[in-house]
Every structure is written in structure tokens, then in C-alpha cells.
Design an enzyme around this catalytic site. Sequence first.
Site, PDB file in Angstrom:
ATOM      1  N   TYR A  13      48.249  44.056  39.600  1.00 13.17           N
ATOM      2  CA  TYR A  13      47.153  44.519  40.647  1.00 13.17           C
ATOM      3  C   TYR A  13      46.229  43.737  40.637  1.00 13.17           C
ATOM      4  CZ  TYR A  13      44.089  46.777  37.460  1.00 13.17           C
ATOM      5  OH  TYR A  13      42.971  46.844  36.574  1.00 13.17           O
ATOM      6  N   ARG A  49      45.122  34.427  40.095  1.00 13.97           N
ATOM      7  CA  ARG A  49      45.187  35.027  39.054  1.00 13.97           C
ATOM      8  C   ARG A  49      46.561  35.940  39.181  1.00 13.97           C
ATOM      9  NH1 ARG A  49      40.561  38.999  36.854  1.00 13.97           N
ATOM     10  NH2 ARG A  49      41.045  40.120  38.595  1.00 13.97           N
ATOM     11  N   HIS A  80      66.073  49.540  31.294  1.00 11.90           N
ATOM     12  CA  HIS A  80      65.023  48.820  30.930  1.00 11.90           C
ATOM     13  C   HIS A  80      65.023  47.285  31.374  1.00 11.90           C
ATOM     14  CE1 HIS A  80      64.521  52.223  28.541  1.00 11.90           C
ATOM     15  NE2 HIS A  80      63.437  51.550  27.843  1.00 11.90           N
ATOM     16  N   GLU A 136      36.416  43.277  25.183  1.00 13.63           N
ATOM     17  CA  GLU A 136      35.957  43.453  26.325  1.00 13.63           C
ATOM     18  C   GLU A 136      35.875  44.862  26.594  1.00 13.63           C
ATOM     19  OE1 GLU A 136      38.905  42.573  29.491  1.00 13.63           O
ATOM     20  OE2 GLU A 136      40.628  43.154  28.383  1.00 13.63           O
ATOM     21  N   LEU A 180      41.294  40.153  29.869  1.00 11.24           N
ATOM     22  CA  LEU A 180      41.489  39.993  31.120  1.00 11.24           C
ATOM     23  C   LEU A 180      40.490  38.806  31.522  1.00 11.24           C
ATOM     24  CD1 LEU A 180      43.177  40.642  33.794  1.00 11.24           C
ATOM     25  CD2 LEU A 180      40.946  41.707  34.527  1.00 11.24           C
TER      26      LEU A 180
HETATM   27  N1  PMP Z   1      38.679  43.577  32.103  1.00 14.15           N
HETATM   28  C1  PMP Z   1      39.403  44.732  32.663  1.00 14.15           C
HETATM   29  C2  PMP Z   1      40.148  45.464  31.463  1.00 14.15           C
HETATM   30  C3  PMP Z   1      39.293  45.024  33.681  1.00 14.15           C
HETATM   31  O1  PMP Z   1      40.286  45.993  34.081  1.00 14.15           O
HETATM   32  C4  PMP Z   1      38.527  44.258  34.633  1.00 14.15           C
HETATM   33  C5  PMP Z   1      38.340  44.755  36.040  1.00 14.15           C
HETATM   34  N2  PMP Z   1      39.597  44.765  36.792  1.00 14.15           N
HETATM   35  C6  PMP Z   1      37.535  43.220  34.029  1.00 14.15           C
HETATM   36  C7  PMP Z   1      37.767  43.041  32.880  1.00 14.15           C
HETATM   37  C8  PMP Z   1      36.843  42.581  35.207  1.00 14.15           C
HETATM   38  O2  PMP Z   1      37.434  41.721  35.758  1.00 14.15           O
HETATM   39  P1  PMP Z   1      37.124  41.195  37.254  1.00 14.15           P
HETATM   40  O3  PMP Z   1      35.999  40.416  37.151  1.00 14.15           O
HETATM   41  O4  PMP Z   1      38.405  39.870  37.673  1.00 14.15           O
HETATM   42  O5  PMP Z   1      37.256  42.225  38.391  1.00 14.15           O
END
Ligand code: PMP
Length: 283
Positions: free
Chosen positions: A33, A52, A102, A179, A203
Amino acid sequence: MSTVVYLNGERVDYENARISVEDRGFQFGDGIYEVVRVYDRRFFYLDRHLARMKKGAGEIYLNLDFGIDNLERLCRQAVKESGFKDASVYIQVTRGAYPRQHAFPPESSCTWVIIVREALAQPREYYENGVTGITVPDERWSRCNIKTIQLLANSIAKEKAKKAGAYEAIFHRGGCITEASSSNVFIVRDKKLLTHPANNFILHGITRRVVLEIAEKSHIDYSEEVFSLEDLFEAEEVFVSGTMTEIMPLVKIDGKIIGDGVPGEITRSIMNSYELLAKTVDQ
Ligand code: PMP
């Protein structure tokens, strides 16, 4: 003005949008997503989000059979149709429906959804005074660079934050900060901005990249390097970044005051630059 939904390329009423009980997104979390922000009818880096998504699809062997250009066109159309000036665009793609097994289905077409909602700004005082956080063990799998719809560990972490009256839950793995549950984490140590390297444990946030670009342009010293839980608590400043979060200062974590207990100078400077970009970027 209303929430707009496109399901497999067709506009559908929000109430009547239906997917199969055999959808692999539903059964296996087999999908990816994106959430994209629209400011004053301008997309904020839709191009980067779609790039992405394309990369993530490759990582999970998902063929985006509807065509990414088609997706982009419909995202733009859906925002126009919604009439919202400030919107969030949720895009989800799954491997589609097939009798449960699966292994990947020998044939199936993607289920793809676009939902455009009005984006309500977060309370001003959050940005002005800062918010609080908690720390939690990072119990996710080790391919966090893929933006999959499997968000249970993130949801549990966010729920813990909510129960603690905090804004965000910060993940640590082996004593290192990775994160947060729905954002990337930055600290300022000795006037230098630090964030976890863009590897498989985080991410690669679009906003994270924008922050580093701002730092570069503003001559703020920065480094993509691993830092510890201890570094987090002893930081001069801490903030998190994300598409809907934007740049959010954290002034207290696990009950411990960060720096002076107010949003710091470097954080405020980055917030100001980000606000300017939100008024100009149209991609
Ligand atoms: N880390 C995680 C786990 C997230 O869910 C998000 C937001 N989707 C981010 C970082 C930030 O990513 P972005 O700046 O692309 O929204």
C-alpha cells in the site's frame, strides 16, 4: 465533496465497495500500500510513492497488471472528483482472489483500490509544543523496507502508545532504534541529525528522504547511522516523520524529558522548510 473509492479501476460507492472473501490481502496480508498527501489540490511526491510501490511489488513478486500509469491517472482523477483541497490518497494492491493456498495462485489478477479522503490537519499545538512517545521492542519481520499491508505489529505498538497516552511508539531492535509504528525517527546529537540507514529494518520513508534533502540544502550536518536507545534518551532533539505525521517533535519518551522539553531549533527549522515545500511541491 465526498470520499471517493475506485476498485479495480471502476468508481464505486463507498458503501457498496466489496472484495472477495478469498482475496489474498484478506487471507494472507499479501499486498502492498501507499498513503499519499494532497495539499491544496497538489500531490506531494506521488511520483516517489508510485516508484516505491513499483519496487515493493518487485520484492514480493507481484505483477502490477493494471499498469502503474493507469493507477497514477486514476489517483489524480479521484482527487479531482472528491473536491477535497487537502486529501489523503490510500492505494492498496493485493495479489487478488483465489481458493486459499499458501503458494501464489497460478493465475489471478490484482485487487487494487484507491480511497481519497479529506485530510484533517493535526492539532496545531502538537507541532508547537511537541508530543510524547514510548519505546517498544521491534517484533516485526526483517523486510520492513517493503510497505506491506501486514501491519499487526505496528498496530499493536500504536495501541500501546495510545493506551499510554502517547502519540507514537518507537521501535528498538537489539538496543538500536529502527523507526516508529507509522513514522521514521530522527535525533539530534551534538547538533548533528541522525536517522537509521535505509536498509531492510526500516521503511524508506518519502518524508524521511525529504528531511534529508532539507538538511542538505540548509547545511544541517546529518548522517544515516544506527543509534541506540541511550542515544535516543540523551538526544538534544527527537522528531518523527511521515506522510500524514509530517514533522512531529517528540519532547518526552517513556516519561523522560528530551532536551529542553520543547521542540528544538533544528527540528523547528526542518518543520518550517517542510511547510514551505507542502505549499509548492506538485509532483
Ligand atoms: N515507517 C513506517 C513503519 C510507516 O508506516 C510510515 C508511514 N507509512 C513511515 C515510516 C513514513 O513513511 P512516509 O514518509 O513514506 O509516509
